[in-house]
Design a protein around this motif. Structure first.
Motif, mmCIF file in Angstrom:
data_model
loop_
_atom_site.group_PDB
_atom_site.id
_atom_site.type_symbol
_atom_site.label_atom_id
_atom_site.label_comp_id
_atom_site.label_asym_id
_atom_site.label_seq_id
_atom_site.Cartn_x
_atom_site.Cartn_y
_atom_site.Cartn_z
ATOM 1 N N PHE A 40 22.516 -24.903 42.908
ATOM 2 C CA PHE A 40 23.686 -25.618 42.386
ATOM 3 C C PHE A 40 23.287 -27.017 41.927
ATOM 4 N N THR A 41 24.174 -27.638 41.186
ATOM 5 C CA THR A 41 24.032 -29.062 40.886
ATOM 6 C C THR A 41 24.936 -29.813 41.841
ATOM 7 N N ASP A 42 24.369 -30.829 42.449
ATOM 8 C CA ASP A 42 25.050 -31.552 43.527
ATOM 9 C C ASP A 42 25.743 -32.793 42.971
ATOM 10 N N GLU A 43 27.055 -32.810 42.985
ATOM 11 C CA GLU A 43 27.817 -33.964 42.500
ATOM 12 C C GLU A 43 28.001 -35.031 43.575
ATOM 13 N N SER A 44 27.491 -34.787 44.786
ATOM 14 C CA SER A 44 27.724 -35.753 45.858
ATOM 15 C C SER A 44 26.754 -36.926 45.779
ATOM 16 N N PHE A 114 33.141 -31.096 44.004
ATOM 17 C CA PHE A 114 32.045 -30.439 43.300
ATOM 18 C C PHE A 114 32.564 -29.721 42.058
ATOM 19 N N THR A 115 31.750 -29.780 41.021
ATOM 20 C CA THR A 115 31.981 -28.950 39.839
ATOM 21 C C THR A 115 31.147 -27.684 40.008
ATOM 22 N N GLN A 116 31.808 -26.549 40.026
ATOM 23 C CA GLN A 116 31.062 -25.308 40.258
ATOM 24 C C GLN A 116 30.594 -24.644 38.969
ATOM 25 N N ALA A 117 31.288 -24.945 37.865
ATOM 26 C CA ALA A 117 30.965 -24.266 36.599
ATOM 27 C C ALA A 117 29.526 -24.530 36.168
ATOM 28 N N ASN A 118 28.951 -25.645 36.608
ATOM 29 C CA ASN A 118 27.567 -25.958 36.232
ATOM 30 C C ASN A 118 26.574 -25.586 37.341
ATOM 31 N N ASP A 119 26.990 -24.721 38.234
ATOM 32 C CA ASP A 119 26.108 -24.291 39.320
ATOM 33 C C ASP A 119 25.483 -22.933 38.990
ATOM 34 N N TYR A 120 24.175 -22.857 39.059
ATOM 35 C CA TYR A 120 23.444 -21.658 38.647
ATOM 36 C C TYR A 120 23.922 -20.404 39.377
HETATM 37 CA CA CA Z 1 27.786 -28.608 40.377
#
Ligand code: CA
Length: 149
Positions: A40-44, A114-120
């Motif tokens: 995932f991409t971590d927005e935190s 978190f934005t999930q749409a950009n999570d692999y």
């Molecule tokens: Ca993300």
């Protein structure tokens, strides 16, 4: 390797999914040899992440589940959550499966959305268990299922 989304909203403070490891081999496999990575991409940004296993039927329950967060690189991924098992979790017999293992994580202060749409690994179309190549499985450190980002 099967995955299903639990939290399907594109924005959430609590990323939540479940997986099921299917033993397609010809021998019993100790769960302690296996690791499952969710990318995932971590927005935190600088915030600490906390992991929770809400449910698993393996012996010892969530107490037999291990985890770690690591930095990564790749398409739609700058971190992964790696879930594993203690020896107490036992083995998966030939042709059997681990059963449902639920995984959830959030920022420690619970403030990060978190934005999930950009999570692999996120796939909101998989609302029940389906094979998922974006959730990767390792045996003794070697990739045996899926495609890394
Ligand atoms: Ca993300």
């Amino acid at each position: 390797m099967q995955y299903a989304v639990i939290e399907s909203n594109g924005s959430t403070k609590d990323i939540k999914y479940k997986f099921n490891i299917v033993n397609q081999g010809t021998v019993s496999v100790p769960l302690s040899e296996l690791k499952v990575r969710y990318w995932f991409t971590d927005e935190s940004s600088s915030s600490q992440l906390d992991f929770v296993c809400d449910y698993t039927a393996v012996p010892g329950g969530s107490g037999s589940v291990t985890h770690s967060f690591s930095a990564a690189s790749g398409m739609n991924a700058d971190h992964y959550l790696e879930v594993g098992f203690l020896a107490a979790a036992g083995s998966i017999a030939m042709g059997a499966s681990s059963g449902e293992v639920q995984a959830r994580f959030h920022s420690s202060n619970f403030q990060t959305v978190f934005t999930q749409a950009n999570d692999y690994s996120f796939d909101p179309t998989k609302t029940s268990f389906q094979d998922a190549l974006t959730v990767t499985l390792y045996a003794n450190g070697t990739l045996i299922w899926g495609t890394e980002p």
